[in-house]
Design a protein around this motif. Sequence first.
Motif, mmCIF file in Angstrom:
data_model
loop_
_atom_site.group_PDB
_atom_site.id
_atom_site.type_symbol
_atom_site.label_atom_id
_atom_site.label_comp_id
_atom_site.label_asym_id
_atom_site.label_seq_id
_atom_site.Cartn_x
_atom_site.Cartn_y
_atom_site.Cartn_z
ATOM 1 N N ALA A 181 0.819 -1.211 0.000
ATOM 2 C CA ALA A 181 0.000 0.000 0.000
ATOM 3 C C ALA A 181 0.856 1.266 0.000
ATOM 4 O O ALA A 181 0.328 2.372 -0.024
ATOM 5 C CB ALA A 181 -0.919 0.005 1.218
ATOM 6 N N MET A 182 2.178 1.107 0.008
ATOM 7 C CA MET A 182 3.074 2.247 0.118
ATOM 8 C C MET A 182 3.507 2.740 -1.263
ATOM 9 O O MET A 182 4.062 1.981 -2.051
ATOM 10 C CB MET A 182 4.310 1.840 0.938
ATOM 11 N N ASN A 183 3.253 4.003 -1.553
ATOM 12 C CA ASN A 183 3.627 4.592 -2.837
ATOM 13 C C ASN A 183 4.900 5.414 -2.649
ATOM 14 O O ASN A 183 4.865 6.629 -2.478
ATOM 15 C CB ASN A 183 2.480 5.460 -3.365
ATOM 16 N N LEU A 184 6.040 4.718 -2.658
ATOM 17 C CA LEU A 184 7.345 5.347 -2.455
ATOM 18 C C LEU A 184 8.152 5.233 -3.740
ATOM 19 O O LEU A 184 8.163 4.180 -4.384
ATOM 20 C CB LEU A 184 8.090 4.658 -1.311
ATOM 21 N N SER A 185 8.829 6.314 -4.105
ATOM 22 C CA SER A 185 9.658 6.271 -5.309
ATOM 23 C C SER A 185 10.680 5.148 -5.190
ATOM 24 O O SER A 185 11.270 4.928 -4.137
ATOM 25 C CB SER A 185 10.363 7.613 -5.516
ATOM 26 N N THR A 279 4.050 9.291 -1.608
ATOM 27 C CA THR A 279 2.719 9.831 -1.870
ATOM 28 C C THR A 279 1.711 8.996 -1.093
ATOM 29 O O THR A 279 1.607 7.785 -1.300
ATOM 30 C CB THR A 279 2.378 9.788 -3.373
ATOM 31 N N GLY A 280 1.002 9.647 -0.184
ATOM 32 C CA GLY A 280 0.035 8.916 0.623
ATOM 33 C C GLY A 280 0.083 9.319 2.082
ATOM 34 O O GLY A 280 0.720 10.305 2.462
ATOM 35 N N SER A 281 -0.582 8.535 2.901
ATOM 36 C CA SER A 281 -0.761 8.844 4.317
ATOM 37 C C SER A 281 0.563 8.934 5.072
ATOM 38 O O SER A 281 1.516 8.208 4.789
ATOM 39 C CB SER A 281 -1.639 7.770 4.966
ATOM 40 N N ILE A 313 5.428 18.539 1.587
ATOM 41 C CA ILE A 313 5.088 19.355 0.428
ATOM 42 C C ILE A 313 3.619 19.775 0.460
ATOM 43 O O ILE A 313 3.269 20.898 0.091
ATOM 44 C CB ILE A 313 5.386 18.588 -0.881
ATOM 45 N N SER A 314 2.757 18.876 0.904
ATOM 46 C CA SER A 314 1.315 19.136 0.890
ATOM 47 C C SER A 314 0.838 19.705 2.221
ATOM 48 O O SER A 314 1.431 19.458 3.275
ATOM 49 C CB SER A 314 0.545 17.841 0.606
ATOM 50 N N ASN A 315 -0.257 20.440 2.149
ATOM 51 C CA ASN A 315 -0.928 20.913 3.354
ATOM 52 C C ASN A 315 -2.002 19.886 3.717
ATOM 53 O O ASN A 315 -2.968 19.710 2.976
ATOM 54 C CB ASN A 315 -1.570 22.277 3.097
ATOM 55 N N PRO A 316 -1.846 19.183 4.845
ATOM 56 C CA PRO A 316 -2.809 18.120 5.184
ATOM 57 C C PRO A 316 -4.225 18.626 5.411
ATOM 58 O O PRO A 316 -5.179 17.848 5.348
ATOM 59 C CB PRO A 316 -2.219 17.510 6.462
ATOM 60 N N GLU A 321 -5.792 12.522 2.157
ATOM 61 C CA GLU A 321 -4.734 11.734 2.786
ATOM 62 C C GLU A 321 -3.935 10.925 1.772
ATOM 63 O O GLU A 321 -2.705 10.873 1.837
ATOM 64 C CB GLU A 321 -5.339 10.802 3.836
ATOM 65 N N GLU A 322 -4.621 10.311 0.806
ATOM 66 C CA GLU A 322 -3.930 9.458 -0.159
ATOM 67 C C GLU A 322 -3.108 10.260 -1.170
ATOM 68 O O GLU A 322 -2.315 9.695 -1.927
ATOM 69 C CB GLU A 322 -4.931 8.564 -0.896
ATOM 70 N N LYS A 323 -3.257 11.598 -1.163
ATOM 71 C CA LYS A 323 -2.524 12.436 -2.113
ATOM 72 C C LYS A 323 -1.442 13.288 -1.448
ATOM 73 O O LYS A 323 -0.799 14.109 -2.111
ATOM 74 C CB LYS A 323 -3.504 13.334 -2.870
ATOM 75 N N LEU A 324 -1.241 13.104 -0.166
ATOM 76 C CA LEU A 324 -0.192 13.849 0.531
ATOM 77 C C LEU A 324 1.178 13.496 -0.046
ATOM 78 O O LEU A 324 1.471 12.330 -0.307
ATOM 79 C CB LEU A 324 -0.214 13.517 2.025
ATOM 80 N N VAL A 325 2.015 14.504 -0.237
ATOM 81 C CA VAL A 325 3.359 14.283 -0.776
ATOM 82 C C VAL A 325 4.392 14.689 0.276
ATOM 83 O O VAL A 325 4.352 15.803 0.805
ATOM 84 C CB VAL A 325 3.588 15.090 -2.067
ATOM 85 N N THR A 326 5.295 13.759 0.574
ATOM 86 C CA THR A 326 6.356 14.006 1.552
ATOM 87 C C THR A 326 7.692 13.598 0.953
ATOM 88 O O THR A 326 7.824 12.504 0.399
ATOM 89 C CB THR A 326 6.131 13.200 2.843
#
Length: 333
Positions: A181-185, A279-281, A313-316, A321-326
């Motif tokens: 479930a982890m969307n990591l580069s 990208t995600g929670s 990068i994102s404002n929570p 939640e699924e579109k948060l970018v860190t």
Amino acid sequence: MIRKIFLGLIVLIIGFFIYIAFQKGDFHYERSGVIAAAPEKVFPYLSHLQLASQWSPFEPAHSNMKKTYSGDDGHAGAAMDFDGDNKTGSGRIEILDVIENERVDLKLSMHKPIKAENTIRYTVAPVEGGTQFTWSMSGKSDFIGKLMSTIMNPEQFMGAQLEEGIHNLQNLLGSYYAEEAMNLSSKPTTVRWADKHYIFIERKGPFQLTARQSWDELSEVMAELTAQNKVLGAFSSYTGEPEKVYRAGVEVAAKPKTVPTGMQYERFRGGRYAKFTLTGSYRYLPAASEKAETYLETNKTAIRDSYYIENYISNPKETAEEKLVTEILIPIK
């Protein structure tokens, strides 16, 4: 006739009380389960009283419980005094002994609704698929406890509570470390992080505890910070073993004249970093950071001694939640 019936009832009652009095007073309840995470990831949730509310079946349903902490949490002597409703009761739980990544012994002293003293033990051991977590409770039943055991099955009741706690911990840590479930580069990019004017709150201890505390405290003074400074963004910086240091802070446009009570300022020195993007929670951040570090070690990328960074990068408040970018930045040589 009535007299005989009355005397017979008295004999039965006395006999029942004698029966209760001679029932076994010692009890031991125990349950086990496998947590899909390494022992060192599981252990802080067991050794720190302030993390118990994230998984204990005795706390989440009673959010109005008053709790007072004392001592050095995670070490022998630390304690939590609690006062809840009639169902929860009141009492004190104290850490007796801690063997890192192996065992925690605690004493539970109940004051209400009945007085009792029980011993609790958490043990963890590495097994295939993660960590074997065993939760046990032992003690002695007084007369009231023995009486209650004839009305209900305490082993079944308490066993269900222990099983619920283990299940909660499985779900909590399973969601952290679910790689599918982890969307990591998959690969990092090399970047140069510029020096920053950094205002932050610093805490020491397990990140599972200090990260939440730091951001909660920072949110309380954000209005003051933004009124006195031009805030450019938010990022955390942290170091691992031997001393875990976590900083929750903001980048500002210039050196501040003053900082809110409890906060610090420094000119944060940048440098060369390997940047991964998640990208995600935010709940995936612990596992994502670990995976990123493993990638660098596997590819023999030298990590330098400096702060790791999570750049948000994102404002929570404005982003799903699924579109948060860190950005996860690891210092490299």
